[in-house]
Design a protein around this motif. Sequence first.
Motif, PDB file in Angstrom:
ATOM      1  N   THR A 141       0.815  -1.211   0.000  1.00 39.71           N
ATOM      2  CA  THR A 141       0.000   0.000   0.000  1.00 39.71           C
ATOM      3  C   THR A 141       0.851   1.264   0.000  1.00 39.71           C
ATOM      4  O   THR A 141       0.506   2.239  -0.671  1.00 39.71           O
ATOM      5  CB  THR A 141      -0.960  -0.016   1.201  1.00 39.71           C
ATOM      6  OG1 THR A 141      -1.751  -1.201   1.128  1.00 39.71           O
ATOM      7  CG2 THR A 141      -1.880   1.191   1.203  1.00 39.71           C
ATOM      8  N   LEU A 158      -5.540  -9.292   1.739  1.00 36.68           N
ATOM      9  CA  LEU A 158      -5.745  -8.229   2.731  1.00 36.68           C
ATOM     10  C   LEU A 158      -5.047  -6.945   2.304  1.00 36.68           C
ATOM     11  O   LEU A 158      -5.557  -5.854   2.540  1.00 36.68           O
ATOM     12  CB  LEU A 158      -5.264  -8.672   4.110  1.00 36.68           C
ATOM     13  CG  LEU A 158      -6.143  -9.716   4.790  1.00 36.68           C
ATOM     14  CD1 LEU A 158      -5.534 -10.154   6.124  1.00 36.68           C
ATOM     15  CD2 LEU A 158      -7.559  -9.203   4.997  1.00 36.68           C
ATOM     16  N   THR A 159      -3.898  -7.068   1.662  1.00 41.50           N
ATOM     17  CA  THR A 159      -3.191  -5.881   1.157  1.00 41.50           C
ATOM     18  C   THR A 159      -4.006  -5.226   0.048  1.00 41.50           C
ATOM     19  O   THR A 159      -4.131  -4.004  -0.008  1.00 41.50           O
ATOM     20  CB  THR A 159      -1.789  -6.255   0.656  1.00 41.50           C
ATOM     21  OG1 THR A 159      -1.070  -6.870   1.720  1.00 41.50           O
ATOM     22  CG2 THR A 159      -1.034  -5.043   0.167  1.00 41.50           C
ATOM     23  N   ASP A 208      -6.764  -3.431   1.592  1.00 41.72           N
ATOM     24  CA  ASP A 208      -6.216  -2.224   2.219  1.00 41.72           C
ATOM     25  C   ASP A 208      -5.959  -1.148   1.172  1.00 41.72           C
ATOM     26  O   ASP A 208      -6.239   0.030   1.393  1.00 41.72           O
ATOM     27  CB  ASP A 208      -4.929  -2.555   2.975  1.00 41.72           C
ATOM     28  CG  ASP A 208      -4.351  -1.345   3.679  1.00 41.72           C
ATOM     29  OD1 ASP A 208      -5.094  -0.704   4.461  1.00 41.72           O
ATOM     30  OD2 ASP A 208      -3.156  -1.046   3.461  1.00 41.72           O
ATOM     31  N   GLN A 209      -5.431  -1.545   0.019  1.00 41.64           N
ATOM     32  CA  GLN A 209      -5.203  -0.576  -1.061  1.00 41.64           C
ATOM     33  C   GLN A 209      -6.516   0.041  -1.524  1.00 41.64           C
ATOM     34  O   GLN A 209      -6.610   1.259  -1.706  1.00 41.64           O
ATOM     35  CB  GLN A 209      -4.479  -1.235  -2.235  1.00 41.64           C
ATOM     36  CG  GLN A 209      -3.034  -1.540  -1.963  1.00 41.64           C
ATOM     37  CD  GLN A 209      -2.349  -2.193  -3.141  1.00 41.64           C
ATOM     38  OE1 GLN A 209      -2.894  -2.289  -4.245  1.00 41.64           O
ATOM     39  NE2 GLN A 209      -1.127  -2.657  -2.924  1.00 41.64           N
ATOM     40  N   THR A 246      -7.614   2.431   1.349  1.00 42.74           N
ATOM     41  CA  THR A 246      -6.713   3.561   1.568  1.00 42.74           C
ATOM     42  C   THR A 246      -6.754   4.545   0.408  1.00 42.74           C
ATOM     43  O   THR A 246      -6.800   5.763   0.611  1.00 42.74           O
ATOM     44  CB  THR A 246      -5.271   3.047   1.797  1.00 42.74           C
ATOM     45  OG1 THR A 246      -5.281   2.125   2.882  1.00 42.74           O
ATOM     46  CG2 THR A 246      -4.327   4.186   2.120  1.00 42.74           C
TER      47      THR A 246
END
Length: 186
Positions: free
Chosen positions: A66, A99-100, A103-104, A107
């Motif tokens: 991210t 999950l990343t 998150d990206q 975010t």
Amino acid sequence: YRCDIITSFIKEVVDAVHKIDKELWISTATYPDVVLSKNTIFQDIVGLAESGYIDEMFSMSYGIETDSVMISVNDYLGITDSKTFYSAGIAAFLGTAQLTFADQLATVTKAGVDGLSVFSLGSIRPNTYQYQMTNGSYREHAVQVYKISITASAQMDYILEKLDNISSICNELDLEDFDFIKNQCM
């Protein structure tokens, strides 16, 4: 020198297209690094944003973490602010952890981009990102920005449908103020 050739070519294309139809939306997919792009791949991203030639910029801000994506997104937000519609492009094909990736999505959206584009969705294996996206908040199909009035109308219908669902719950709970709230939304 090469950068000027590319920029002048873009201007010629935009002028030719707008002679046919001034309402056509001109977009670009651009390099993620605003600073390096001018001297490495000859895209003057800052100049294009300021020129008014481009209606929408898609940064190809692909990354498996991210932080690297957000460096690109923040640079673009700084140069596109009120000058052009900005969509951050993030990748679903680099082996980014689920999950990343989530998150990206969160975010980048919170950062204040105008749009979000997920690239290479078709290369995703079953039950990974595609599963997450079709069952999450991004399950609705995107609508082109030139159809905003259609989008607003569809969203209002969607909101009213949700309000009707909430209304039945509120009636069961004997909440009297709900009709007032619903009428304010209409």
